[in-house]
Design a protein around this motif. Structure first.
Motif, mmCIF file in Angstrom:
data_model
loop_
_atom_site.group_PDB
_atom_site.id
_atom_site.type_symbol
_atom_site.label_atom_id
_atom_site.label_comp_id
_atom_site.label_asym_id
_atom_site.label_seq_id
_atom_site.Cartn_x
_atom_site.Cartn_y
_atom_site.Cartn_z
ATOM 1 N N LEU A 1 0.834 -1.204 0.000
ATOM 2 C CA LEU A 1 0.000 0.000 0.000
ATOM 3 C C LEU A 1 0.869 1.254 0.000
ATOM 4 O O LEU A 1 1.817 1.356 0.778
ATOM 5 C CB LEU A 1 -0.902 0.030 1.237
ATOM 6 C CG LEU A 1 -1.926 -1.093 1.401
ATOM 7 C CD1 LEU A 1 -2.573 -1.003 2.776
ATOM 8 C CD2 LEU A 1 -2.976 -1.035 0.307
ATOM 9 N N SER A 2 0.499 2.204 -0.858
ATOM 10 C CA SER A 2 1.129 3.521 -0.802
ATOM 11 C C SER A 2 0.412 4.353 0.256
ATOM 12 O O SER A 2 -0.689 3.995 0.708
ATOM 13 C CB SER A 2 1.021 4.215 -2.165
ATOM 14 O OG SER A 2 -0.350 4.488 -2.453
ATOM 15 N N ILE A 3 0.990 5.470 0.634
ATOM 16 C CA ILE A 3 0.338 6.367 1.590
ATOM 17 C C ILE A 3 -0.998 6.845 1.026
ATOM 18 O O ILE A 3 -2.001 6.926 1.755
ATOM 19 C CB ILE A 3 1.241 7.576 1.913
ATOM 20 C CG1 ILE A 3 2.390 7.150 2.824
ATOM 21 C CG2 ILE A 3 0.431 8.681 2.588
ATOM 22 C CD1 ILE A 3 1.954 6.717 4.215
ATOM 23 N N GLU B 1 5.749 9.270 12.248
ATOM 24 C CA GLU B 1 5.862 9.467 10.802
ATOM 25 C C GLU B 1 4.493 9.447 10.131
ATOM 26 O O GLU B 1 4.188 10.288 9.282
ATOM 27 C CB GLU B 1 6.753 8.385 10.195
ATOM 28 C CG GLU B 1 8.222 8.505 10.567
ATOM 29 C CD GLU B 1 9.037 7.319 10.092
ATOM 30 O OE1 GLU B 1 8.461 6.434 9.400
ATOM 31 O OE2 GLU B 1 10.233 7.236 10.407
ATOM 32 N N LEU B 2 3.666 8.461 10.516
ATOM 33 C CA LEU B 2 2.333 8.350 9.922
ATOM 34 C C LEU B 2 1.420 9.470 10.389
ATOM 35 O O LEU B 2 0.568 9.959 9.633
ATOM 36 C CB LEU B 2 1.723 6.984 10.255
ATOM 37 C CG LEU B 2 2.212 5.802 9.422
ATOM 38 C CD1 LEU B 2 1.734 4.490 10.014
ATOM 39 C CD2 LEU B 2 1.753 5.922 7.978
ATOM 40 N N LYS B 3 1.568 9.881 11.647
ATOM 41 C CA LYS B 3 0.723 10.936 12.205
ATOM 42 C C LYS B 3 0.897 12.253 11.450
ATOM 43 O O LYS B 3 -0.050 13.035 11.313
ATOM 44 C CB LYS B 3 1.052 11.147 13.689
ATOM 45 C CG LYS B 3 0.305 10.244 14.637
ATOM 46 C CD LYS B 3 -1.166 10.654 14.722
ATOM 47 C CE LYS B 3 -1.906 9.889 15.788
ATOM 48 N NZ LYS B 3 -3.343 10.272 15.816
ATOM 49 N N GLU B 4 2.107 12.501 10.961
ATOM 50 C CA GLU B 4 2.353 13.727 10.208
ATOM 51 C C GLU B 4 1.573 13.752 8.901
ATOM 52 O O GLU B 4 1.198 14.811 8.401
ATOM 53 C CB GLU B 4 3.853 13.867 9.924
ATOM 54 C CG GLU B 4 4.694 14.165 11.159
ATOM 55 C CD GLU B 4 6.159 14.346 10.810
ATOM 56 O OE1 GLU B 4 6.486 14.354 9.603
ATOM 57 O OE2 GLU B 4 6.979 14.465 11.746
ATOM 58 N N ILE B 5 1.322 12.548 8.366
ATOM 59 C CA ILE B 5 0.633 12.443 7.076
ATOM 60 C C ILE B 5 -0.863 12.214 7.266
ATOM 61 O O ILE B 5 -1.692 12.741 6.513
ATOM 62 C CB ILE B 5 1.232 11.284 6.250
ATOM 63 C CG1 ILE B 5 2.745 11.479 6.108
ATOM 64 C CG2 ILE B 5 0.584 11.202 4.873
ATOM 65 C CD1 ILE B 5 3.476 10.268 5.583
#
Length: 262
Positions: free
Chosen positions: A193-195, A222-226
């Motif tokens: 999966l891509s972001i 890292e994920l929270k920023e996106i």
């Protein structure tokens, strides 16, 4: 003695096995919990439970790249394997030389059947049946309190991110928690999966497994920023993917996890 494994293959034994090689970590732990540690002569380097018991047992390589010559040197009279976790070509070579019992686990019922059948072929049927019954009862008790219906994305790998589809044991554990797998209907069992694809799935929660990729707190950041509006947490991968005697503790872990995710 004739036995049938979970691929409907017939395995013939002249006597109860005394020299067992296990090629799967969760099934190694099961064999020890059935009281067979004195008959275990070979395990993989990923067989880490129970730590003290397995320390002195010969390591035969990984689950995919196990060493055939080392296994042969152990002269096993039974090999316990798994369709998904072990490399097919090497398994076939072992099957031409030794009795190989192969599991195929996609849900809790398969896991319980595996426990009972491994008990039967190793002469530990009574203990295995009690273990299976206890696990089943605990999951039934847990299910009666599980009412949270959220879309959950379970990630097992990074670079690329990988999740699980409905044809996996982890998917069944997600369902047992009362959750909906956000990634169920893919062709691949473990889709990449891509972001952008993760965002399109619109999960309520993202669960980062502690294995096989060792997700840490920094990966949450890292994920929270996106994806700032999604609840992201690290979970015990063994509770979701180990299908042997570790299931005894899984339902309690899931109950605690559900309470934390409220």
């Amino acid at each position: 003695m004739k036995f049938v494994d979970q691929l409907n293959r017939e395995i013939n034994l002249d006597k109860s096995p005394c020299r067992i090689v296990s090629l799967v970590p969760s099934q190694t732990e099961l064999l020890v919990d059935l009281g067979l540690n004195d008959k275990l002569v070979g395990i993989t380097k990923f067989c880490i439970h129970p730590k003290e018991t397995i320390k002195s047992i010969t390591k035969i390589g990984g689950t995919k790249n196990f060493n055939l010559e080392r296994i042969r040197s152990l002269n096993p009279d039974l090999i316990i394997a798994n369709k998904e976790e072990n490399e097919e070509t090497k398994l076939k070579e072992l099957m031409s030389e030794y009795p190989v019992w192969i599991s195929d686990i996609k849900d809790l019922d398969d896991a319980l059947n595996m426990i009972e059948q491994v008990g039967a072929i190793t002469g530990k049927g009574e203990i295995a049946n009690k273990l299976s019954k206890t696990i089943n009862e605990r999951f039934h008790q847990f299910a009666s309190t599980s009412k949270t219906k959220k879309r959950v994305l379970y990630l097992i790998w990074k670079n690329p991110y990988m999740s699980v589809n409905k044809d996996t044991f982890i998917h069944d554990m997600i369902n047992k928690c009362g959750w909906e797998n956000a990634c169920p209907d893919t062709k691949k069992r473990y889709p990449e999966l891509s972001i952008e694809e993760i965002i399109k799935l619109k999960p309520d929660n993202i669960l980062l497994s502690s294995e096989p990729f060792p997700f840490k707190e920094k990966h949450i950041s890292e994920l929270k920023e996106i994806i700032p509006n999604v609840t992201i947490s690290i979970v015990d991968g063994e509770a979701f993917s180990w299908y042997g005697s570790r299931l005894l503790a899984s339902s309690d872990y899931f109950a605690k996890l559900l309470n934390e995710q409220q």
